[in-house]
Design an enzyme around this catalytic site. Structure first.
Site, PDB file in Angstrom:
ATOM      1  N   TYR A 104       0.988  -1.062   0.050  1.00 62.35           N
ATOM      2  CA  TYR A 104      -0.230  -0.078   0.026  1.00 62.35           C
ATOM      3  C   TYR A 104       0.788   1.225   0.141  1.00 62.35           C
ATOM      4  O   TYR A 104       1.845   1.237   0.849  1.00 62.35           O
ATOM      5  CB  TYR A 104      -0.914  -0.183   1.110  1.00 62.35           C
ATOM      6  CG  TYR A 104      -1.709   1.216   1.362  1.00 62.35           C
ATOM      7  CD1 TYR A 104      -2.868   1.363   0.641  1.00 62.35           C
ATOM      8  CD2 TYR A 104      -1.236   2.390   2.451  1.00 62.35           C
ATOM      9  CE1 TYR A 104      -3.422   2.599   0.589  1.00 62.35           C
ATOM     10  CE2 TYR A 104      -2.006   3.429   2.528  1.00 62.35           C
ATOM     11  CZ  TYR A 104      -3.281   3.515   1.666  1.00 62.35           C
ATOM     12  OH  TYR A 104      -3.822   4.604   1.801  1.00 62.35           O
ATOM     13  N   ASP A 176      -1.069  -7.151   6.480  1.00 62.54           N
ATOM     14  CA  ASP A 176      -2.180  -6.067   6.401  1.00 62.54           C
ATOM     15  C   ASP A 176      -3.217  -6.791   5.461  1.00 62.54           C
ATOM     16  O   ASP A 176      -3.306  -7.360   4.461  1.00 62.54           O
ATOM     17  CB  ASP A 176      -1.824  -5.101   5.380  1.00 62.54           C
ATOM     18  CG  ASP A 176      -2.650  -3.677   5.036  1.00 62.54           C
ATOM     19  OD1 ASP A 176      -3.846  -4.233   5.337  1.00 62.54           O
ATOM     20  OD2 ASP A 176      -2.375  -2.883   4.852  1.00 62.54           O
ATOM     21  N   LYS A 201     -12.293   0.724   5.006  1.00 63.02           N
ATOM     22  CA  LYS A 201     -12.655  -0.158   3.977  1.00 63.02           C
ATOM     23  C   LYS A 201     -13.637  -0.847   4.339  1.00 63.02           C
ATOM     24  O   LYS A 201     -14.614  -0.507   4.674  1.00 63.02           O
ATOM     25  CB  LYS A 201     -11.287  -0.687   3.139  1.00 63.02           C
ATOM     26  CG  LYS A 201     -10.309   0.320   3.299  1.00 63.02           C
ATOM     27  CD  LYS A 201     -10.112   1.338   2.403  1.00 63.02           C
ATOM     28  CE  LYS A 201      -9.133   2.357   2.487  1.00 63.02           C
ATOM     29  NZ  LYS A 201      -7.712   1.701   2.340  1.00 63.02           N
TER      30      LYS A 201
HETATM   31  C1  LIG Z   1      -6.570   2.594   2.581  1.00 59.40           C
HETATM   32  C2  LIG Z   1      -5.514   1.467   3.108  1.00 59.40           C
HETATM   33  C3  LIG Z   1      -4.627   1.539   4.018  1.00 59.40           C
HETATM   34  C4  LIG Z   1      -4.411   2.924   4.843  1.00 59.40           C
HETATM   35  O1  LIG Z   1      -5.567   3.036   5.613  1.00 59.40           O
HETATM   36  P1  LIG Z   1      -6.434   4.653   5.899  1.00 59.40           P
HETATM   37  O2  LIG Z   1      -7.401   4.085   6.753  1.00 59.40           O
HETATM   38  O3  LIG Z   1      -6.434   5.429   4.857  1.00 59.40           O
HETATM   39  O4  LIG Z   1      -5.137   5.042   6.634  1.00 59.40           O
HETATM   40  C5  LIG Z   1      -3.540   0.548   4.315  1.00 59.40           C
HETATM   41  N1  LIG Z   1      -3.382  -0.422   3.794  1.00 59.40           N
HETATM   42  C6  LIG Z   1      -4.507  -0.760   2.735  1.00 59.40           C
HETATM   43  C7  LIG Z   1      -4.262  -2.165   2.272  1.00 59.40           C
HETATM   44  C8  LIG Z   1      -5.273   0.214   2.334  1.00 59.40           C
HETATM   45  O5  LIG Z   1      -5.977  -0.056   1.273  1.00 59.40           O
END
Ligand SMILES: *Cc1c(COP(=O)(O)O)cnc(C)c1O
Length: 391
Positions: A104, A176, A201
């Site tokens: 990311y 992640d 998300k």
């Molecule tokens: C969006 C995202 C992040 C960061 O998250 P935020 O809530 O925007 O700080 C980290 N890892 C992945 C895979 C993401 O899609």
């Protein structure tokens, strides 16, 4: 609520306060910065919003830990707050970390720019080739970090090998898990030490807040909590309330998104105007076996290339689509479409993007919960507009 309950049941009942407050079916928002002193002996136990321990926080922590079959969890102000705080609680000056090579963007920037300034070194690894990892290991290596599904080509690492490698070398395994979501993959169940989420998300699912979470071993989550208490990346009670509300429908949303994404990927794969479709649910995808081995579903994220590699034509295609909104982010109830070359991978040169397989015309699609047939019909009519433009 029993330990053996399914994830659907845990999403509704795990961690909820008993007795209910004044019988309220939904947990109210505790809009109080501070709470009456109750004899707490440790700084981290004093009740105060920044210390992440109001009822709105505690219920989320218990629910998140339960749905990923993990020991503990902590929520944070954003996914990046969770990721940066977790990395800084596990690593200190002189340490080294192995990172998956396709990360990311925010994580990539943090690791390559901020960590070295603090005396923390990193090496990138190809997360699908375990035989190449030993050579990168150092006496100072403290952790290995991957993503369950990497953006934008949807690669799934050799997840069991990551866990085995971390155990063999007594380092922390971090993942992640944002793209897979706890419905499709629960990292603790195969032995990961720490799972990280952008709850912005899938977990919240309505594109109306920013939030994050760390889920995993109690000892590690405790360390992250203490760091977060210092850094102040606390989730505010209103956002905690919305995340809690959003999470209750996670299973329903993600199952629909899994189903739709697979149908759309299969439709696109056969379309003459499309050259490549990247979706781990397709048998042709290089990560299909990995995804089938560890996931309960293949997720709602896919990407594809138009046969004609022309950014202006891709823009015409976006303009012709009626349903998906052209916007960054993902995992919400509405379908979103982007071109990684102009969003998540804008920081890279066109040549660097090409080297890692991201063409300028690559399109990334986050499947919403609209009717599958309506989404496919929309793609169909927009691709017809494209065919006219090429002719
Ligand atoms: C969006 C995202 C992040 C960061 O998250 P935020 O809530 O925007 O700080 C980290 N890892 C992945 C895979 C993401 O899609």
């Amino acid at each position: 609520m029993s330990q053996s309950d399914s994830v659907e049941t845990k999403l509704i009942h795990a961690g909820e306060l008993r007795p209910r407050i004044y019988g309220a079916v939904n947990l109210p928002i505790f809009q109080s910065a501070t709470f009456e002193y109750g004899g707490e002996a440790d700084y981290n136990d004093i009740r105060y919003i920044r210390l992440n321990n109001t009822p709105n926080h505690n219920v989320l922590h218990a629910k998140l830990a339960a749905i990923e079959s993990a020991e503990a969890a902590i929520v944070s102000a954003s996914g990046m707050a969770a990721i940066s705080t977790a990395l800084l609680s596990i690593l200190s000056q002189g340490d080294h970390i192995l990172m998956q090579d396709c990360l990311y963007g925010g994580t990539h920037d943090f690791v390559t720019k901020d960590l070295p300034a603090l005396g923390i070194e990193y090496d990138f690894i190809d997360a699908s080739r375990p035989s190449t990892w030993d050579a990168k290991l150092r006496p100072t290596t403290k952790a290995i970090y991957v993503e369950s599904i990497a953006n934008p080509l949807m690669d799934v690492p050799d997840l069991a090998a990551i866990v085995d490698f971390a155990r063999a070398h007594k380092i922390v395994s971090m993942i992640d898990n944002t793209f897979a979501s706890p419905i499709n993959f629960r990292p603790a169940e195969i032995g990961f030490d720490l799972s990280l989420h952008s709850c912005t998300k899938y977990l919240n699912g309505h594109s109306d807040i920013v939030a994050g979470a760390c889920i995993g071993k109690a000892e590690i989550v405790k360390g992250v909590t203490h760091k977060l208490n210092h850094f102040g990346g606390t989730l505010d009670p209103h956002a905690a309330f919305l995340l809690h509300r959003g999470m209750k429908t996670l299973a329903l949303r993600v199952r629909q998104q899994n189903e739709s994404a697979l149908a759309i990927a299969q439709y696109l794969e056969k379309h003459p105007a499309i050259s490549t479709v990247n979706y781990p649910g397709l048998e042709k995808h290089s990560s299909h076996v990995h995804a089938k081995t560890w996931f309960d579903g293949f997720g709602g994220m896919l990407s594809f290339e138009l046969k004609v590699d022309s950014p202006s034509l891709t823009d015409q295609f976006f303009g012709a689509l009626q349903l998906p909104i052209c916007a960054p982010s993902l995992g919400g109830v509405e379908s979103l479409i982007t071109r990684p070359a102009t969003t998540s991978h804008l920081g890279m040169s066109s040549e660097d993007r090409e080297r890692i397989g991201i063409k300028d015309s690559l399109v990334r699609f986050s499947t919403g919960i609209e009717a599958t047939k309506d989404l496919i019909a929309d793609f169909d009519q927009a691709l017809k507009v494209l065919a006219t433009a090429v002719r």
